[in-house]
Design a protein around this motif. Structure first.
Motif, PDB file in Angstrom:
ATOM      1  N   LEU A  92      12.271   5.362 -27.203  1.00  0.00           N
ATOM      2  CA  LEU A  92      12.584   7.046 -27.031  1.00  0.00           C
ATOM      3  C   LEU A  92      13.471   7.429 -25.775  1.00  0.00           C
ATOM      4  N   CYS A  93      13.469   6.550 -24.668  1.00  0.00           N
ATOM      5  CA  CYS A  93      14.442   7.060 -23.702  1.00  0.00           C
ATOM      6  C   CYS A  93      16.016   6.421 -24.031  1.00  0.00           C
ATOM      7  N   GLU A  94      16.023   5.384 -24.922  1.00  0.00           N
ATOM      8  CA  GLU A  94      17.160   5.022 -25.303  1.00  0.00           C
ATOM      9  C   GLU A  94      17.915   6.149 -26.360  1.00  0.00           C
ATOM     10  N   ALA A  95      16.872   6.773 -27.103  1.00  0.00           N
ATOM     11  CA  ALA A  95      17.513   7.831 -27.956  1.00  0.00           C
ATOM     12  C   ALA A  95      17.820   9.161 -27.272  1.00  0.00           C
ATOM     13  N   GLU A  96      17.026   9.433 -26.304  1.00  0.00           N
ATOM     14  CA  GLU A  96      17.407  10.603 -25.316  1.00  0.00           C
ATOM     15  C   GLU A  96      18.843  10.349 -24.532  1.00  0.00           C
ATOM     16  N   ASP A  97      18.937   9.078 -24.020  1.00  0.00           N
ATOM     17  CA  ASP A  97      20.004   8.761 -23.402  1.00  0.00           C
ATOM     18  C   ASP A  97      21.190   8.925 -24.142  1.00  0.00           C
ATOM     19  N   LYS A  98      21.176   8.221 -25.318  1.00  0.00           N
ATOM     20  CA  LYS A  98      22.501   8.384 -26.322  1.00  0.00           C
ATOM     21  C   LYS A  98      22.777   9.749 -26.726  1.00  0.00           C
ATOM     22  N   SER A  99      21.595  10.674 -26.820  1.00  0.00           N
ATOM     23  CA  SER A  99      21.587  11.962 -27.593  1.00  0.00           C
ATOM     24  C   SER A  99      22.496  12.668 -26.319  1.00  0.00           C
ATOM     25  N   TYR A 100      22.225  12.757 -25.057  1.00  0.00           N
ATOM     26  CA  TYR A 100      22.822  13.430 -24.128  1.00  0.00           C
ATOM     27  C   TYR A 100      24.295  12.809 -23.822  1.00  0.00           C
ATOM     28  N   ILE A 101      24.356  11.658 -24.069  1.00  0.00           N
ATOM     29  CA  ILE A 101      25.812  11.101 -24.046  1.00  0.00           C
ATOM     30  C   ILE A 101      26.628  11.509 -25.248  1.00  0.00           C
ATOM     31  N   LYS A 102      26.081  11.545 -26.125  1.00  0.00           N
ATOM     32  CA  LYS A 102      26.829  12.353 -27.471  1.00  0.00           C
ATOM     33  C   LYS A 102      27.147  13.498 -27.189  1.00  0.00           C
ATOM     34  N   ARG A 103      26.548  14.494 -26.581  1.00  0.00           N
ATOM     35  CA  ARG A 103      26.548  15.988 -26.314  1.00  0.00           C
ATOM     36  C   ARG A 103      27.452  16.014 -25.193  1.00  0.00           C
ATOM     37  N   THR A 104      27.191  15.417 -23.847  1.00  0.00           N
ATOM     38  CA  THR A 104      27.980  15.874 -22.593  1.00  0.00           C
ATOM     39  C   THR A 104      28.648  14.587 -22.201  1.00  0.00           C
ATOM     40  N   GLY A 105      28.566  13.559 -22.801  1.00  0.00           N
ATOM     41  CA  GLY A 105      29.196  12.305 -22.158  1.00  0.00           C
ATOM     42  C   GLY A 105      28.540  11.742 -20.739  1.00  0.00           C
ATOM     43  N   TYR A 106      27.367  12.264 -20.373  1.00  0.00           N
ATOM     44  CA  TYR A 106      26.765  11.750 -19.460  1.00  0.00           C
ATOM     45  C   TYR A 106      25.211  11.727 -19.764  1.00  0.00           C
ATOM     46  N   ALA A 107      24.410  10.573 -19.244  1.00  0.00           N
ATOM     47  CA  ALA A 107      23.144  10.210 -19.561  1.00  0.00           C
ATOM     48  C   ALA A 107      22.269  11.156 -18.866  1.00  0.00           C
ATOM     49  N   HIS A 108      22.270  11.962 -17.770  1.00  0.00           N
ATOM     50  CA  HIS A 108      21.662  12.629 -17.358  1.00  0.00           C
ATOM     51  C   HIS A 108      20.115  12.230 -16.883  1.00  0.00           C
ATOM     52  N   GLY A 109      20.333  10.762 -16.291  1.00  0.00           N
ATOM     53  CA  GLY A 109      19.109  10.394 -15.617  1.00  0.00           C
ATOM     54  C   GLY A 109      18.364   9.442 -16.719  1.00  0.00           C
ATOM     55  N   TRP A 110      18.550   9.680 -18.001  1.00  0.00           N
ATOM     56  CA  TRP A 110      17.835   8.934 -19.129  1.00  0.00           C
ATOM     57  C   TRP A 110      18.206   7.383 -19.078  1.00  0.00           C
TER      58      TRP A 110
END
Length: 436
Positions: free
Chosen positions: A218-236
């Motif tokens: 779940l954390c990896e999904a959120e991590d990749k999702s934020y990177i996909k949209r913004t280029g940053y992981a935002h702590g995930w």
């Protein structure tokens, strides 16, 4: 020739790594390497690279330096093979001179007293590219801060996708997998409740492993999702590393505990079995530290290759160590079959542990080979399939382990008739030819 081979090996090690590209900040300090690979990215026909280089400092401030031999370029794996041949054959003296690369910028663009450069490059040739820095001036040390952002645009040119073309499916893949493991955890809780009279501590430990795996995905999904949209992981990414660390330790510990027969065969661990855990757990700590360094720093760091080698070595040692308890259990069961008169019971246990031994071997070694092969031969657009293959193998291993070692209300080990006992005794006579 040796230096050319070293450059080729370094570049190849980057291309075979499984790091994801996003917005990267890199610091280079007094570095005289001829080739420094940065980020790898799969471009579509609507790709773009934004590169900002600041705080540039050269160890030799001579204004007569040929700064056209210092700079950044994009290169595919196949192109790099030909560039290496050009260097070896003496057709060119610097990779930046090759007509097979895509130049981004050179330090020749620096105006007097200027310490920064920037370039936005539109990339319409769909392929897997690596951003590379070349320094073809002997003994010249370079210091600089590099910010790179590679992304693909939708057909309208408005929405950015910072995940490589072959990895853009990963958020959905990880979300789906986390849901599957969540359901699996629910099923296991139901089994434990239904068979609560025959549940052992090892079964709760299995539940812990499944829950940690769910949170990790779940954390990896959120991590990749934020990177996909913004280029940053935002702590995930921090949460991902935490759960990855806990999941790795508990999984290897579970394999060791099952291999020793702890909890459901015996309530204790022998001295040598404790030593295996004392080896595996610290090694998993080292492996996770190495993984963080590899993922977060990238190949531009001079110690990146060393950390990658450390990770591979530790991974191999851990994989070998967890097999010893299973082998010891098999040998103990073989010896017990000759002394306690419970041939059928021991044959059942022996068969179960042999199956588990074979499955662990397949999961640990063959799965890694298959995933590595897929990463190597699959088109850059479908690199996500190697992730799916690895995760499906892990899911199959979890399901097999849970099914084979589930709590049983009517344990077949407890009651056997005379015919079963005689048949098992005859079978065990043939067991001597089986050796691990």
């Amino acid at each position: 020739m040796a230096s050319r081979f070293l450059l080729f090996s370094l570049f190849t090690s980057l291309l075979l790594s499984f790091s994801l590209a996003e917005v990267h900040f890199s610091e280079i300090r007094s570095d005289d390497r001829q080739i420094i690979p940065f980020d790898e990215f799969g471009f579509t026909h609507f790709g773009r690279l934004e590169l900002n280089v600041t705080n540039i400092h050269l160890s030799n401030p001579n204004p007569d330096l040929d700064r056209s031999k210092i700079g950044f370029f994009l290169c595919t794996y196949d192109s790099w093979l030909h560039v290496t041949n050009q260097l070896e054959d003496g057709e060119i003296t610097c990779a930046l001179q090759s007509d097979l690369i895509k130049p981004v910028l050179t330090f020749n663009d620096l105006i007097k007293d200027q310490t920064s450069l920037s370039k936005t490059l539109t990339q319409n040739d769909a392929d897997q590219y690596t951003l590379v820095f070349a320094n073809c001036l002997t003994s010249l040390k370079v210091s600089m801060d590099v910010k790179s952002a590679m992304y693909n645009l939708d057909k309208g040119g408005k929405v950015r996708d910072y995940l490589s073309a072959g990895k853009t499916m990963l958020p959905r893949v990880y979300y789906l997998l986390s849901l599957i493991y969540f359901v699996l955890a629910g099923v296991w809780i139901y089994v434990l409740y239904k068979k609560r009279l025959t549940v052992y501590r090892i079964h709760f430990f299995m539940l812990t492993v499944v829950i940690l795996k769910t949170m990790n995905l779940l954390c990896e999904a959120e991590d990749k999702s934020y990177i996909k949209r913004t280029g940053y992981a935002h702590g995930w990414d921090v949460l991902f590393y935490i759960f990855s660390f806990l999941k790795g330790i508990t999984l290897f510990t579970l394999i060791v505990l099952i291999g020793t027969g702890w909890s459901f065969l015996k309530p204790y661990l022998q001295g040598k079995e404790k030593k295996v855990l004392m080896i595996v757990i610290p090694l998993q700590v080292v492996a996770n530290i190495a993984q963080v360094v590899i993922d977060e720093n990238g190949p531009y760091e001079q110690d990146w290759v060393t950390w990658k080698q450390v990770f591979l070595l530790v991974d191999v040692v851990c994989c070998c160590a967890v097999l010893f308890p299973i082998v010891w259990s098999i040998k103990n069961l073989r010896e017990a079959a000759r002394t306690d008169g419970k041939a059928a019971v021991n044959l059942m246990k022996l068969t179960l542990f042999r199956q588990y031994y074979i499955v662990v071997i397949c999961y640990i070694y063959f799965t890694r080979v298959v995933v590595y092969a897929l990463e190597t031969i699959t088109s850059y657009k479908y690199l996500w399939t190697s992730v799916v293959a690895g995760e499906l193998a892990t899911l199959a291993f979890y399901v097999f382990t849970g099914y084979k070692f589930k709590p049983e209300a009517h344990n077949p080990y407890f009651v056997v008739d005379d015919e079963e006992e005689e048949a098992a005794a005859e079978a065990l006579k043939l067991e001597d030819e089986f050796e691990l």
